[in-house]
Motif scaffolding. Structure first.
Motif, PDB file in Angstrom:
ATOM      1  N   ALA A 119     -15.782  -0.537  19.714  1.00 41.37           N
ATOM      2  CA  ALA A 119     -16.253   0.847  19.654  1.00 41.37           C
ATOM      3  C   ALA A 119     -15.297   1.792  20.354  1.00 41.37           C
ATOM      4  O   ALA A 119     -15.282   2.990  20.086  1.00 41.37           O
ATOM      5  CB  ALA A 119     -17.646   0.948  20.275  1.00 41.37           C
ATOM      6  N   GLN A 120     -14.514   1.253  21.309  1.00 40.58           N
ATOM      7  CA  GLN A 120     -13.565   2.101  22.036  1.00 40.58           C
ATOM      8  C   GLN A 120     -12.293   2.388  21.248  1.00 40.58           C
ATOM      9  O   GLN A 120     -11.541   3.300  21.576  1.00 40.58           O
ATOM     10  CB  GLN A 120     -13.197   1.458  23.392  1.00 40.58           C
ATOM     11  CG  GLN A 120     -14.299   1.632  24.431  1.00 40.58           C
ATOM     12  CD  GLN A 120     -14.034   0.865  25.705  1.00 40.58           C
ATOM     13  OE1 GLN A 120     -13.282  -0.107  25.702  1.00 40.58           O
ATOM     14  NE2 GLN A 120     -14.665   1.273  26.793  1.00 40.58           N
ATOM     15  N   SER A 121     -12.032   1.557  20.212  1.00 44.25           N
ATOM     16  CA  SER A 121     -10.862   1.849  19.386  1.00 44.25           C
ATOM     17  C   SER A 121     -11.206   3.033  18.474  1.00 44.25           C
ATOM     18  O   SER A 121     -12.337   3.501  18.459  1.00 44.25           O
ATOM     19  CB  SER A 121     -10.473   0.620  18.567  1.00 44.25           C
ATOM     20  OG  SER A 121     -11.571   0.190  17.799  1.00 44.25           O
ATOM     21  N   SER A 122     -10.222   3.502  17.700  1.00 54.15           N
ATOM     22  CA  SER A 122     -10.518   4.705  16.919  1.00 54.15           C
ATOM     23  C   SER A 122     -10.898   4.331  15.483  1.00 54.15           C
ATOM     24  O   SER A 122     -10.722   3.195  15.061  1.00 54.15           O
ATOM     25  CB  SER A 122      -9.302   5.634  16.931  1.00 54.15           C
ATOM     26  OG  SER A 122      -8.193   4.917  16.435  1.00 54.15           O
ATOM     27  N   GLY A 123     -11.443   5.281  14.779  1.00 53.83           N
ATOM     28  CA  GLY A 123     -11.760   5.045  13.369  1.00 53.83           C
ATOM     29  C   GLY A 123     -13.252   4.998  13.095  1.00 53.83           C
ATOM     30  O   GLY A 123     -14.075   4.923  14.007  1.00 53.83           O
ATOM     31  N   LEU A 124     -13.570   5.037  11.811  1.00 49.45           N
ATOM     32  CA  LEU A 124     -14.952   5.085  11.360  1.00 49.45           C
ATOM     33  C   LEU A 124     -15.699   3.827  11.761  1.00 49.45           C
ATOM     34  O   LEU A 124     -16.821   3.870  12.258  1.00 49.45           O
ATOM     35  CB  LEU A 124     -14.969   5.265   9.832  1.00 49.45           C
ATOM     36  CG  LEU A 124     -16.358   5.381   9.203  1.00 49.45           C
ATOM     37  CD1 LEU A 124     -17.042   6.662   9.661  1.00 49.45           C
ATOM     38  CD2 LEU A 124     -16.257   5.335   7.680  1.00 49.45           C
TER      39      LEU A 124
END
Lengths: 228, 486
Positions: free
Chosen positions: B433-438
């Motif tokens: 969840a901490q990474s980026s993107g949908l």
């Protein structure tokens, strides 16, 4: 802590070894039960804490805990297990439990661990470390011996950060306001880091500092003492 | 008629709602921070001059524990000896009885003017509202109490009832309520109060007060104050009515020594208050000064329910100094009105459930981070965090979701293998969840929905970057093998 902040555990093991200790870890141990106990769920707390009795209830090694509130919970286990063999094991654990700085300064009588941490820091007295375990000077003595580290006191250094277990989510806004009050006084001192030895306080203060985009870091004592 | 219930305004979960209002009020928070910090500082300074502090605390705690364990005996002794001094002693089970007793005395005295000295117990029973409903408007004469009476408010601190008001607000209040020119000068504002209240004292037929200590040995009682208004309230009118709780009794006159050393220092940082008045009965001779009659109303109102266990009994040792409020980090943020009780802060969260019922005040013991600062400053060493924990355990406050949550958590956390596997799963999800993107946003939202506490946590606090491996994994992966340096 083992899950969210493993680096604190690693730093603790490393610096204890550097101080000449033999360090063991029993993977069968469980959480101390504090989250349930402080919320008023004694039965659930006992269910969990039994795993601590099983893993650490016998033997004569000292139990070093790099988190003041967990250490304080282990110290009060005899009041959760009031009878028989469980009580004896709880008493044995309570007698052998030490918070990290308490162990280093009082038991090992070591204040200098050869650490070097360039920067200005302030100590946050975690409530349980200070008021349940009576630890105030020990971490300050340890920080005073770190090379290139300047230690300053913040207004309200011994005021609660607002975590308080379920309080932090039950009354999230009040909890955050308490953290902000602390952070305001921490930032006034111009430090680069606030240091403590309670992982919950660090989650709370660190979490709020990150959200606010502050330059101040929230660090564990073991992390600072393990830097060279 | 029944008096309104002023001790509490405790609709379900009201602390949470009111705390949000308080947090949004900058003027309130500024005033609170300033005054509580100042009180705490003065207390520290007073303690620095009192090397026997810890000995006094121990003595006071022991006296209170002893007295409360035999409260019936000491109360009987007090009543007998007070009556012998000519003080009329009345006992009230609850606030209805207490208010009715006071009203009866007021009627007998054919009084139409009643002045009052500061008294938390009359706040607890809602005496002002009761008298108003009978067509009589009592006048508060303590400056802070008078301010909140003019503002139509309740006290928000045990010893500083108007702590939530700035001097600017008071100046504005006096201007609008009394028609005096608006001023922000404290001396001028005090002079206004003095001018208005003097005539009230002179015309009053009845003066009402609280009590700090009842002395069993002598049948006398003591009141501490700084403004002199209590002296006027209790000496000018022909009838004096003192209203207090049954827990205020101490055995001997000599016991006052230690309590008089502790109370003013804890409350305001004073070595002693400006006035200390020991009441020993009405005037013996018509030519003497003082009231013709003294009535004392002793109130139970739930107090005797707290006598059953030594732990619960501790709360009755409270001498109402307010020190626990000044150091409470929760009180300092949200103020007294948030608690919905005339007794706020840590001690309020303990005694309000006893006075108003667990069902109505059961949420108050949860309005604390259990930091223990209150226990450190309590002059009679009440173990407030322990009492709060005890109430949490007994209370039914925990909702179904919380009870289920802890039941499930305890079954997982008591199994080391299972909890470490699930813990890793959770950190993995949070890490994603901490990474980026949908996809990350979806994972984040799902995790927060599955763990409601996480959602509350993330409202204003960011989690640290999730570690790739847990301590258990690192230990197995080689950390366990390292030997201590030779």
């Amino acid at each position: 802590m083992g899950t969210l902040a493993p680096q604190v555990g690693v730093a603790t093991v490393e610096l204890l070894r550097r101080a000449g200790c033999t360090v063991g870890f029993d993977p069968q141990q469980t959480c101390c039960g504090q989250p349930a106990f402080n919320a008023g769920h004694r039965r659930e707390a006992c269910r969990v804490a039994r795993g601590v009795l099983d893993a650490l209830g016998s033997g004569d090694e000292l139990i070093v805990v790099p988190s003041g509130s967990c250490a304080a919970m282990l110290v009060r286990l005899p009041s959760l297990f009031e009878e028989g063999q469980d009580h004896e094991r709880a008493c044995s654990i309570a007698e052998r439990t030490r918070e990290l700085s308490q162990f280093l300064v009082r038991d090992l009588q070591v204040t200098s661990l050869g650490a070097r941490w360039p920067g200005k820091v302030t100590w946050h007295d975690a409530c349980h470390t200070l008021r349940e375990l009576g630890v105030r000077s020990e971490p300050r003595q340890l920080l005073a011996e770190v090379s290139d580290l300047e230690q300053v006191e913040a207004v309200g250094c011994d005021t609660c950060c607002g975590f308080g277990g379920t309080f932090a989510v039950k009354h999230a806004e009040v909890s955050m306001a308490m953290a902000e009050w602390k952070i305001r006084h921490i930032e006034e001192t111009g430090v680069t880091a606030v240091v403590s030895s309670d992982v919950s306080c660090l989650l709370q203060l660190g979490g709020r500092l990150r959200q606010m985009g502050s330059k101040v870091q929230a660090l564990h004592l073991a992390e600072v003492l393990n830097t060279r | 008629m029944k008096p309104s219930d002023p001790i509490v305004d405790l609709e379900a979960r009201s602390f949470g709602r009111r705390s949000l209002e308080a947090l949004a009020n900058d003027s309130l928070r500024g005033a609170l921070d300033k005054v509580t910090t100042e009180f705490a500082k003065r207390r520290e300074q007073a303690l620095a001059q009192a090397p026997d502090w810890e000995i006094w605390r121990e003595q006071a705690r022991a006296i209170k524990a002893h007295t409360l364990a035999s409260l019936d005996t000491y109360l009987a002794q007090f009543m007998e000896r007070a009556e012998a001094r000519g003080i009329h002693v009345h006992v009230a089970q609850d606030r209805e009885e207490a208010c009715a007793l006071v009203w009866e005395i007021v009627q007998q005295a054919q009084a139409s003017n009643v002045v009052k000295g500061k008294s938390m117990v009359t706040e607890e029973i809602g005496l002002n509202e009761y008298l108003l409903s009978q067509g009589l408007a009592p006048v508060e004469t303590d400056l802070g109490e008078w301010i909140i009476q003019l503002a139509g408010e309740k006290p928000s601190h045990i010893i500083a009832p108007a702590i939530h008001r700035t001097r600017e607000e008071v100046g504005h209040l006096f201007h609008t309520e009394l028609g005096v020119p608006e001023s922000h000068d404290v001396e001028e504002l005090t002079a206004v109060a003095r001018r208005f209240l003097r005539t009230r004292f002179a015309e009053a037929e009845v003066g009402v007060s609280g009590v700090n200590f009842l002395v069993a040995e002598t049948g006398s009682f003591l009141i501490l104050e700084n403004e002199g208004n209590v002296r006027l309230c209790t000496s000018l009118p022909k009838v004096h009515i003192a209203v207090t709780g049954i827990e205020k009794v101490i055995p001997r006159l000599a016991d006052l020594d230690v309590f008089l050393s502790l109370l003013p220092r804890s409350a305001t940082g004073q070595a002693m208050t400006t006035y200390q008045t020991l009441f020993t009965g009405p005037k013996p001779d018509p030519d003497d000064e003082g009231p013709e009659a003294i009535h004392l109303v002793l109130l139970d109102n739930g107090r005797s329910n707290q006598l059953s266990t030594p732990l619960e009994r501790e709360a009755l040792a409270c001498i109402r100094c307010g020190a626990c409020l000044n150091v409470c980090p929760v009180y300092k943020q949200v103020g007294g009105h948030t608690y919905g009780s005339v007794y706020p802060g840590p001690i309020g969260a303990v005694i309000t459930p006893a006075l108003a019922g667990q069902d109505r005040a059961g949420n108050l013991p949860h309005a604390s981070s259990l930091c223990g600062a209150c226990r450190d400053v309590c002059p009679v060493k009440i173990n407030l965090p322990e009492l709060l924990l005890d109430l949490r355990e007994k209370g039914e406050e925990a909702g179904l979701s919380e009870r289920w949550g802890f039941a499930v958590w305890s079954r997982i956390a008591s199994r080391p293998r299972l909890s470490s596997v699930l813990g890793r799963g959770l950190t993995r999800a949070l890490g994603l969840a901490q990474s980026s993107g949908l996809f990350a946003r979806c994972v984040g939202r799902l995790t927060a929905t599955l763990f409601p506490p996480l959602k509350a946590w993330q409202r204003g606090r960011e989690l640290p970057p999730m570690p790739a491996r847990s301590f258990r994994q690192l230990w197995k992966a080689g950390l366990d093998a390292e030997e201590p340096p030779a």
